[in-house]
Design a protein around this motif. Structure first.
Motif, mmCIF file in Angstrom:
data_model
loop_
_atom_site.group_PDB
_atom_site.id
_atom_site.type_symbol
_atom_site.label_atom_id
_atom_site.label_comp_id
_atom_site.label_asym_id
_atom_site.label_seq_id
_atom_site.Cartn_x
_atom_site.Cartn_y
_atom_site.Cartn_z
ATOM 1 N N ILE A 1 -7.628 -23.624 21.141
ATOM 2 C CA ILE A 1 -7.157 -22.686 20.132
ATOM 3 C C ILE A 1 -7.717 -21.333 20.550
ATOM 4 C CG2 ILE A 1 -7.200 -22.022 17.703
ATOM 5 C CD1 ILE A 1 -7.778 -25.050 17.088
ATOM 6 N N LEU A 2 -6.826 -20.431 20.854
ATOM 7 C CA LEU A 2 -7.222 -19.131 21.392
ATOM 8 C C LEU A 2 -7.003 -18.048 20.350
ATOM 9 C CD1 LEU A 2 -8.176 -17.907 24.122
ATOM 10 C CD2 LEU A 2 -5.775 -17.666 24.729
ATOM 11 N N LEU A 3 -8.047 -17.288 20.084
ATOM 12 C CA LEU A 3 -7.933 -16.149 19.171
ATOM 13 C C LEU A 3 -7.577 -14.907 19.974
ATOM 14 C CD1 LEU A 3 -11.103 -16.758 16.951
ATOM 15 C CD2 LEU A 3 -8.727 -17.346 16.423
ATOM 16 N N GLU A 4 -7.166 -13.868 19.271
ATOM 17 C CA GLU A 4 -6.885 -12.605 19.948
ATOM 18 C C GLU A 4 -8.188 -11.980 20.440
ATOM 19 O OE1 GLU A 4 -4.168 -11.368 21.014
ATOM 20 O OE2 GLU A 4 -2.778 -12.698 19.984
ATOM 21 N N ILE A 5 -8.079 -11.050 21.348
ATOM 22 C CA ILE A 5 -9.227 -10.390 21.965
ATOM 23 C C ILE A 5 -10.037 -9.617 20.925
ATOM 24 C CG2 ILE A 5 -9.919 -8.600 23.627
ATOM 25 C CD1 ILE A 5 -7.336 -9.331 25.200
ATOM 26 N N TYR A 6 -11.351 -9.756 21.014
ATOM 27 C CA TYR A 6 -12.249 -8.928 20.213
ATOM 28 C C TYR A 6 -12.541 -7.685 21.041
ATOM 29 C CZ TYR A 6 -16.178 -7.394 17.418
ATOM 30 O OH TYR A 6 -17.006 -6.658 16.619
ATOM 31 N N PRO A 7 -12.089 -6.506 20.599
ATOM 32 C CA PRO A 7 -12.152 -5.321 21.453
ATOM 33 C C PRO A 7 -13.530 -4.682 21.569
ATOM 34 C CG PRO A 7 -11.178 -4.763 19.350
ATOM 35 C CD PRO A 7 -11.397 -6.257 19.347
ATOM 36 N N ALA A 8 -14.406 -4.923 20.612
ATOM 37 C CA ALA A 8 -15.728 -4.276 20.578
ATOM 38 C C ALA A 8 -15.548 -2.774 20.705
ATOM 39 C CB ALA A 8 -16.657 -4.841 21.639
ATOM 40 N N ARG A 9 -16.001 -2.220 21.785
ATOM 41 C CA ARG A 9 -16.012 -0.764 21.977
ATOM 42 C C ARG A 9 -14.804 -0.254 22.746
ATOM 43 N NH1 ARG A 9 -19.354 -3.781 24.785
ATOM 44 N NH2 ARG A 9 -19.207 -3.761 27.049
ATOM 45 N N GLU A 10 -13.853 -1.116 23.053
ATOM 46 C CA GLU A 10 -12.727 -0.728 23.907
ATOM 47 C C GLU A 10 -11.437 -0.516 23.118
ATOM 48 O OE1 GLU A 10 -13.755 -2.837 28.144
ATOM 49 O OE2 GLU A 10 -12.368 -3.869 26.818
ATOM 50 N N CYS B 1 -3.870 -18.352 17.857
ATOM 51 C CA CYS B 1 -3.875 -18.332 16.400
ATOM 52 C C CYS B 1 -4.540 -17.055 15.919
ATOM 53 C CB CYS B 1 -4.544 -19.608 15.917
ATOM 54 S SG CYS B 1 -5.926 -19.517 14.870
ATOM 55 N N GLN B 2 -4.083 -16.575 14.803
ATOM 56 C CA GLN B 2 -4.695 -15.419 14.154
ATOM 57 C C GLN B 2 -5.921 -15.910 13.379
ATOM 58 O OE1 GLN B 2 -3.512 -12.327 14.850
ATOM 59 N NE2 GLN B 2 -2.111 -13.480 16.156
ATOM 60 N N LYS B 3 -6.893 -15.050 13.230
ATOM 61 C CA LYS B 3 -8.124 -15.457 12.540
ATOM 62 C C LYS B 3 -7.855 -15.959 11.127
ATOM 63 C CE LYS B 3 -10.327 -11.654 13.784
ATOM 64 N NZ LYS B 3 -11.374 -10.618 13.931
ATOM 65 N N ASP B 4 -6.907 -15.355 10.442
ATOM 66 C CA ASP B 4 -6.644 -15.780 9.066
ATOM 67 C C ASP B 4 -5.947 -17.143 8.978
ATOM 68 O OD1 ASP B 4 -4.150 -14.911 9.950
ATOM 69 O OD2 ASP B 4 -3.733 -13.677 8.192
ATOM 70 N N GLU B 5 -5.495 -17.670 10.101
ATOM 71 C CA GLU B 5 -4.852 -18.992 10.145
ATOM 72 C C GLU B 5 -5.818 -20.093 10.576
ATOM 73 O OE1 GLU B 5 -0.471 -17.875 11.882
ATOM 74 O OE2 GLU B 5 -2.125 -17.933 13.315
ATOM 75 N N LEU B 6 -6.957 -19.704 11.144
ATOM 76 C CA LEU B 6 -7.827 -20.665 11.826
ATOM 77 C C LEU B 6 -8.276 -21.821 10.940
ATOM 78 C CD1 LEU B 6 -9.310 -21.551 14.361
ATOM 79 C CD2 LEU B 6 -11.203 -20.033 13.689
ATOM 80 N N MET B 7 -8.777 -21.556 9.771
ATOM 81 C CA MET B 7 -9.310 -22.634 8.939
ATOM 82 C C MET B 7 -8.222 -23.632 8.552
ATOM 83 S SD MET B 7 -12.496 -22.100 9.041
ATOM 84 C CE MET B 7 -13.031 -23.370 7.913
ATOM 85 N N ASN B 8 -7.024 -23.150 8.241
ATOM 86 C CA ASN B 8 -5.930 -24.070 7.914
ATOM 87 C C ASN B 8 -5.524 -24.907 9.112
ATOM 88 O OD1 ASN B 8 -5.697 -23.452 5.170
ATOM 89 N ND2 ASN B 8 -4.367 -21.712 5.596
ATOM 90 N N ILE B 9 -5.525 -24.305 10.280
ATOM 91 C CA ILE B 9 -5.203 -25.051 11.497
ATOM 92 C C ILE B 9 -6.237 -26.150 11.727
ATOM 93 C CG2 ILE B 9 -5.161 -24.854 14.033
ATOM 94 C CD1 ILE B 9 -3.693 -22.151 13.579
ATOM 95 N N LEU B 10 -7.505 -25.821 11.526
ATOM 96 C CA LEU B 10 -8.557 -26.827 11.725
ATOM 97 C C LEU B 10 -8.438 -27.969 10.727
ATOM 98 C CD1 LEU B 10 -11.678 -24.660 12.564
ATOM 99 C CD2 LEU B 10 -10.291 -26.045 14.125
ATOM 100 N N LYS B 11 -8.068 -27.672 9.501
ATOM 101 C CA LYS B 11 -7.911 -28.711 8.482
ATOM 102 C C LYS B 11 -6.835 -29.719 8.883
ATOM 103 C CE LYS B 11 -9.440 -25.847 4.672
ATOM 104 N NZ LYS B 11 -9.053 -25.025 3.517
ATOM 105 N N SER C 1 -6.001 -30.317 12.121
ATOM 106 C CA SER C 1 -6.208 -30.738 13.508
ATOM 107 C C SER C 1 -6.939 -32.068 13.590
ATOM 108 C CB SER C 1 -7.020 -29.683 14.270
ATOM 109 O OG SER C 1 -6.288 -28.498 14.387
ATOM 110 N N ASP C 2 -6.687 -32.743 14.683
ATOM 111 C CA ASP C 2 -7.356 -33.999 14.984
ATOM 112 C C ASP C 2 -8.524 -33.684 15.921
ATOM 113 O OD1 ASP C 2 -7.958 -36.694 15.384
ATOM 114 O OD2 ASP C 2 -6.541 -36.862 17.046
ATOM 115 N N ILE C 3 -9.663 -33.299 15.329
ATOM 116 C CA ILE C 3 -10.800 -32.925 16.165
ATOM 117 C C ILE C 3 -11.802 -34.071 16.248
ATOM 118 C CG2 ILE C 3 -10.580 -30.462 15.673
ATOM 119 C CD1 ILE C 3 -13.026 -30.794 13.798
ATOM 120 N N GLU C 4 -12.566 -34.072 17.308
ATOM 121 C CA GLU C 4 -13.699 -34.985 17.464
ATOM 122 C C GLU C 4 -14.945 -34.165 17.779
ATOM 123 O OE1 GLU C 4 -12.925 -38.258 20.151
ATOM 124 O OE2 GLU C 4 -10.923 -38.555 19.308
#
Length: 165
Positions: A88-97, A120-130, A132-135
């Protein structure tokens, strides 16, 4: 330094925050957070998790840090992240750039050799995890992904308690 003081200090050492920082270690679910934001660091944590939890599905959430680093290491990121079972890849965190035209998380995703991968967008992450089939779940990156550590830890703990109860 006297040996007794060394023993006392080591006995109280809790580890380094955000370096293979095990948040949940249950029978069914494991959640580890790590500051990894370079391809070699990603490779090291993923291989360590694979060794520690053999045969378990590894899901990684990665937030690239900086446009220049993403541009310069896109191939390396893709190679390392391809060691996961699911990404699950989030968008780039730009920091100072400021943004660089054509540099985004998709340039990593398109190079990752996995069937189970998504942006995935950060605001979608928790719903996606709920859903997901994670181990074994890994959060990886040096951006603001650390804001998700507590909520993800609570979710994974809840999931583990649901298994036990």
């Amino acid at each position: 330094v006297p040996v007794d003081r060394l023993r006392q200090a080591l006995a109280g050492f809790a580890g380094v925050v955000r370096r293979f920082d095990i948040q949940v270690h249950g029978e069914k679910y494991v959640y580890i957070d790590d500051y990894a934001h370079h391809p070699e660091e990603l490779k090291a944590i993923i291989n360590a998790a694979r060794e520690m939890f053999p045969g378990r599905k590894l899901t990684g959430i990665f937030q690239p840090h900086l446009y220049t680093r993403t541009r310069d290491f896109a191939d390396g990121f893709a190679e390392s992240l391809s060691l996961l079972d699911e990404l699950i890849l989030l968008e780039i965190y730009p920091a100072r750039e400021l943004p660089i035209e054509g540099v985004n998380s998709r340039m990593i995703l398109d190079r990752v050799n996995l069937p189970a991968k998504r942006i995935c967008q950060k605001d979608e992450l928790m719903n996606i995890l709920k859903e997901s089939d994670i181990e074994v779940l890994l959060t990886l990156g040096a951006g603001d992904i650390d804001n998700f550590v507590k909520p993800i830890g609570a979710l994974v703990s809840e999931m583990e308690e649901g298994v036990e109860g």
